[in-house]
Design a protein around this motif. Structure first.
Motif, PDB file in Angstrom:
ATOM      1  N   ASP A 270      37.278   6.768 -34.582  1.00 42.30           N
ATOM      2  CA  ASP A 270      36.562   7.345 -35.743  1.00 42.30           C
ATOM      3  C   ASP A 270      37.470   8.580 -35.022  1.00 42.30           C
ATOM      4  O   ASP A 270      37.109   9.435 -34.567  1.00 42.30           O
ATOM      5  N   ARG A 271      38.451   7.942 -35.154  1.00 41.08           N
ATOM      6  CA  ARG A 271      39.489   8.723 -34.903  1.00 41.08           C
ATOM      7  C   ARG A 271      39.784  10.385 -36.008  1.00 41.08           C
ATOM      8  O   ARG A 271      39.972  11.262 -35.618  1.00 41.08           O
ATOM      9  N   ALA A 272      38.660  10.127 -37.130  1.00 43.04           N
ATOM     10  CA  ALA A 272      39.062  11.312 -37.948  1.00 43.04           C
ATOM     11  C   ALA A 272      38.156  12.201 -37.310  1.00 43.04           C
ATOM     12  O   ALA A 272      37.624  13.505 -37.328  1.00 43.04           O
ATOM     13  N   GLU A 273      37.410  11.883 -36.583  1.00 37.86           N
ATOM     14  CA  GLU A 273      36.296  12.711 -35.436  1.00 37.86           C
ATOM     15  C   GLU A 273      36.374  13.457 -34.397  1.00 37.86           C
ATOM     16  O   GLU A 273      36.692  15.002 -34.580  1.00 37.86           O
ATOM     17  N   VAL A 274      37.698  12.441 -34.118  1.00 37.29           N
ATOM     18  CA  VAL A 274      38.824  13.194 -33.263  1.00 37.29           C
ATOM     19  C   VAL A 274      39.307  14.216 -33.612  1.00 37.29           C
ATOM     20  O   VAL A 274      39.496  15.343 -32.945  1.00 37.29           O
ATOM     21  N   SER A 275      39.477  14.051 -34.739  1.00 39.54           N
ATOM     22  CA  SER A 275      40.766  15.169 -35.327  1.00 39.54           C
ATOM     23  C   SER A 275      40.047  16.513 -35.286  1.00 39.54           C
ATOM     24  O   SER A 275      40.084  17.520 -35.447  1.00 39.54           O
ATOM     25  N   ARG A 276      38.762  15.790 -36.415  1.00 36.14           N
ATOM     26  CA  ARG A 276      38.149  17.098 -36.218  1.00 36.14           C
ATOM     27  C   ARG A 276      37.179  18.484 -35.746  1.00 36.14           C
ATOM     28  O   ARG A 276      37.805  19.768 -35.812  1.00 36.14           O
ATOM     29  N   ILE A 277      37.058  17.341 -33.773  1.00 35.71           N
ATOM     30  CA  ILE A 277      36.619  18.079 -32.997  1.00 35.71           C
ATOM     31  C   ILE A 277      37.598  19.026 -32.814  1.00 35.71           C
ATOM     32  O   ILE A 277      37.514  20.249 -32.310  1.00 35.71           O
ATOM     33  N   TRP A 278      38.867  18.395 -32.496  1.00 32.69           N
ATOM     34  CA  TRP A 278      39.420  19.005 -32.191  1.00 32.69           C
ATOM     35  C   TRP A 278      40.484  20.065 -32.571  1.00 32.69           C
ATOM     36  O   TRP A 278      40.497  21.215 -31.853  1.00 32.69           O
ATOM     37  N   ARG A 279      40.080  20.310 -33.915  1.00 34.53           N
ATOM     38  CA  ARG A 279      40.748  20.972 -35.095  1.00 34.53           C
ATOM     39  C   ARG A 279      40.220  21.778 -34.733  1.00 34.53           C
ATOM     40  O   ARG A 279      40.075  23.534 -34.525  1.00 34.53           O
ATOM     41  N   GLU A 280      38.940  22.172 -35.032  1.00 35.10           N
ATOM     42  CA  GLU A 280      38.106  23.610 -35.257  1.00 35.10           C
ATOM     43  C   GLU A 280      36.728  23.386 -34.262  1.00 35.10           C
ATOM     44  O   GLU A 280      36.389  24.918 -34.477  1.00 35.10           O
ATOM     45  N   GLN A 281      36.700  22.735 -33.404  1.00 26.31           N
ATOM     46  CA  GLN A 281      36.294  23.160 -31.818  1.00 26.31           C
ATOM     47  C   GLN A 281      36.660  22.967 -30.345  1.00 26.31           C
ATOM     48  O   GLN A 281      36.510  23.129 -29.701  1.00 26.31           O
ATOM     49  N   ARG A 282      38.195  23.056 -30.905  1.00 23.88           N
ATOM     50  CA  ARG A 282      39.059  22.737 -29.204  1.00 23.88           C
ATOM     51  C   ARG A 282      38.673  24.167 -28.623  1.00 23.88           C
ATOM     52  O   ARG A 282      38.405  23.690 -27.002  1.00 23.88           O
ATOM     53  N   ARG A 283      38.141  25.608 -28.550  1.00 21.46           N
ATOM     54  CA  ARG A 283      37.776  26.368 -27.267  1.00 21.46           C
ATOM     55  C   ARG A 283      36.680  25.686 -26.357  1.00 21.46           C
ATOM     56  O   ARG A 283      36.555  25.815 -25.729  1.00 21.46           O
ATOM     57  N   GLU A 284      35.513  25.363 -27.181  1.00 21.88           N
ATOM     58  CA  GLU A 284      35.032  24.545 -27.045  1.00 21.88           C
ATOM     59  C   GLU A 284      35.444  23.115 -25.926  1.00 21.88           C
ATOM     60  O   GLU A 284      34.578  23.051 -25.134  1.00 21.88           O
ATOM     61  N   VAL A 285      35.996  22.012 -26.460  1.00 21.44           N
ATOM     62  CA  VAL A 285      36.343  21.087 -25.595  1.00 21.44           C
ATOM     63  C   VAL A 285      37.210  21.350 -24.187  1.00 21.44           C
ATOM     64  O   VAL A 285      36.853  21.218 -23.565  1.00 21.44           O
ATOM     65  N   LEU A 286      38.099  22.237 -24.647  1.00 19.74           N
ATOM     66  CA  LEU A 286      38.864  23.264 -23.884  1.00 19.74           C
ATOM     67  C   LEU A 286      37.666  24.447 -21.952  1.00 19.74           C
ATOM     68  O   LEU A 286      38.374  23.835 -21.188  1.00 19.74           O
ATOM     69  N   LEU A 287      37.362  24.569 -22.775  1.00 19.75           N
ATOM     70  CA  LEU A 287      35.841  25.331 -21.543  1.00 19.75           C
ATOM     71  C   LEU A 287      35.486  24.333 -20.854  1.00 19.75           C
ATOM     72  O   LEU A 287      35.205  24.409 -19.723  1.00 19.75           O
ATOM     73  N   VAL A 288      35.106  23.114 -21.131  1.00 24.05           N
ATOM     74  CA  VAL A 288      33.559  21.891 -20.948  1.00 24.05           C
ATOM     75  C   VAL A 288      35.029  21.401 -19.814  1.00 24.05           C
ATOM     76  O   VAL A 288      34.672  20.628 -18.679  1.00 24.05           O
ATOM     77  N   ALA A 289      36.539  21.223 -20.277  1.00 18.19           N
ATOM     78  CA  ALA A 289      37.471  20.349 -19.563  1.00 18.19           C
ATOM     79  C   ALA A 289      37.782  21.120 -18.659  1.00 18.19           C
ATOM     80  O   ALA A 289      37.958  20.610 -17.134  1.00 18.19           O
ATOM     81  N   VAL A 290      37.831  22.452 -18.604  1.00 18.31           N
ATOM     82  CA  VAL A 290      38.424  23.010 -16.858  1.00 18.31           C
ATOM     83  C   VAL A 290      36.795  23.697 -16.148  1.00 18.31           C
ATOM     84  O   VAL A 290      36.770  22.620 -14.733  1.00 18.31           O
ATOM     85  N   LEU A 291      35.779  23.477 -16.982  1.00 19.36           N
ATOM     86  CA  LEU A 291      34.066  24.365 -16.038  1.00 19.36           C
ATOM     87  C   LEU A 291      34.206  22.795 -15.778  1.00 19.36           C
ATOM     88  O   LEU A 291      33.623  23.014 -14.415  1.00 19.36           O
ATOM     89  N   SER A 292      33.451  21.998 -15.913  1.00 21.28           N
ATOM     90  CA  SER A 292      32.428  20.760 -15.964  1.00 21.28           C
ATOM     91  C   SER A 292      33.583  20.259 -14.287  1.00 21.28           C
ATOM     92  O   SER A 292      33.119  19.973 -13.933  1.00 21.28           O
ATOM     93  N   PRO A 293      34.142  19.870 -14.520  1.00 21.12           N
ATOM     94  CA  PRO A 293      35.324  19.148 -13.020  1.00 21.12           C
ATOM     95  C   PRO A 293      34.923  20.441 -12.326  1.00 21.12           C
ATOM     96  O   PRO A 293      34.997  20.398 -10.472  1.00 21.12           O
ATOM     97  N   ILE A 294      35.622  21.806 -11.904  1.00 23.69           N
ATOM     98  CA  ILE A 294      35.262  22.885 -10.964  1.00 23.69           C
ATOM     99  C   ILE A 294      33.832  22.912 -11.004  1.00 23.69           C
ATOM    100  O   ILE A 294      33.522  22.690  -9.749  1.00 23.69           O
ATOM    101  N   ALA A 295      32.384  22.602 -11.611  1.00 24.62           N
ATOM    102  CA  ALA A 295      31.680  22.851 -11.039  1.00 24.62           C
ATOM    103  C   ALA A 295      31.398  21.327  -9.710  1.00 24.62           C
ATOM    104  O   ALA A 295      30.380  21.933  -8.569  1.00 24.62           O
ATOM    105  N   TYR A 296      31.156  20.107 -10.701  1.00 21.60           N
ATOM    106  CA  TYR A 296      31.741  18.783  -9.954  1.00 21.60           C
ATOM    107  C   TYR A 296      32.030  18.757  -8.458  1.00 21.60           C
ATOM    108  O   TYR A 296      31.858  18.493  -7.356  1.00 21.60           O
ATOM    109  N   ILE A 297      33.225  19.681  -8.033  1.00 15.12           N
ATOM    110  CA  ILE A 297      34.525  19.511  -6.813  1.00 15.12           C
ATOM    111  C   ILE A 297      33.435  20.047  -6.076  1.00 15.12           C
ATOM    112  O   ILE A 297      33.577  19.900  -4.565  1.00 15.12           O
ATOM    113  N   LEU A 298      33.229  21.350  -6.297  1.00 19.36           N
ATOM    114  CA  LEU A 298      32.996  22.030  -5.269  1.00 19.36           C
ATOM    115  C   LEU A 298      30.761  21.640  -4.870  1.00 19.36           C
ATOM    116  O   LEU A 298      30.890  21.704  -3.734  1.00 19.36           O
TER     117      LEU A 298
END
Length: 287
Positions: free
Chosen positions: A202-230
């Motif tokens: 579902d490439r259209a859904e990928v594009s939509r999420i990245w376009r509309e909710q990029r901030r949340e994606v990047l927040l999780v992308a940064v915070l999730s690795p930090i949490a688990y590496i600790l």
């Protein structure tokens, strides 16, 4: 419990609750969202992983790649099941059930299979954490009982996967000696690759999420690795039977966030369960 290990786990719990709140705010999500944040996290972590591989005192082993492949499969399962749970249930049901089942199974396996002996105070703390989770996540009423049942089901499934990757990751960073950051970095790349077919469906859904909710994606992308590496570093310093339940401070924070930020109900139950969880963590700290 080692003070440094406990400090790492508690900071990880705060970060973990924060990224779960961001994930819950995604309007749809599913595999496409999970792939986006896994891929963004892998891209951000890849340069660090490469540098550490180059400067590592011991030459990389093929066993490191195998270990990372196993954790990648388990974490992909975790991400997909968790996000599915968030789509059909409340954060305050899925999150605490998952985070309670995970440490319960982890402690049982650590004691029965790995032969760990955390001591009476440590076991009491683990019991209190699980009891507090049950107080937070059970006995609540909702407008849609089916959503509660679905949330509990997906929470249990997520918890089983959490126990699996917790035990495997502890074995990888201790028994196999894989450096935590390298381990997570390799696993992140493999997680992204494994999810490519689902994302492309579902490439259209990928594009939509990245376009509309990029901030949340990047927040999780940064915070999730930090949490688990600790957490991985903590596992090199303390037994699984203590680290796994101590992580569940994130339940307290997640439950409070669900009440204060998302407007979910049952504040008294959340606060009562939170006190029990905190008591358990205090017992683990003293063990």
């Amino acid at each position: 419990m080692n003070a440094t290990a406990l400090s790492l786990v508690l900071v990880a719990a705060v970060v973990h609750a924060a990224w779960n709140l961001a994930a819950k705010r995604i309007s749809s999500g599913g595999t496409q969202f999970v792939w986006l944040y896994y891929t963004a996290g892998a891209v951000l972590l890849l340069p660090v992983t490469i540098v550490l591989l180059v400067v590592e005192n011991h030459p990389p082993q093929w066993s490191w790649l195998l270990a990372a492949a196993v954790t990648a499969v388990l974490h992909v399962a975790y991400g997909v099941v968790l996000q599915r749970g968030y789509r059909v249930g409340d954060l305050s049901v899925v999150y605490p059930v998952a985070r309670g089942t995970g440490p319960l199974l982890s402690v049982l396996a650590a004691v029965l299979v790995l032969g760990e002996r955390p001591g009476p105070l440590g076991l009491l703390g683990a019991f209190l954490v699980v009891a507090g989770v049950l107080v937070i996540s059970t006995g609540r009423k909702a407008d849609d009982p089916r959503a509660v049942k679905a949330g509990i089901l997906y929470g249990l499934l997520t918890g089983a996967v959490i126990a699996g990757y917790t035990l495997w990751d502890a074995h990888s960073v201790t028994g196999l000696g894989v450096p935590p950051v390298i381990y997570f970095g390799l696993g992140s790349v493999l997680q992204s690759v494994l999810l490519v077919p689902g994302a492309l469906a579902d490439r259209a859904e990928v594009s939509r999420i990245w376009r509309e909710q990029r901030r949340e994606v990047l927040l999780v992308a940064v915070l999730s690795p930090i949490a688990y590496i600790l957490v991985l570093f903590a596992l090199t310093m303390a037994p699984v039977s203590l680290v796994a339940p101590a992580r569940e401070l994130s339940i307290v924070l997640g439950g409070l966030a669900a009440w204060l930020v998302l407007g979910e109900r049952d504040a008294v139950r959340r606060l009562a369960g939170s006190v029990i969880v905190l008591s358990g963590i205090a017992a683990i700290a003293a063990a």
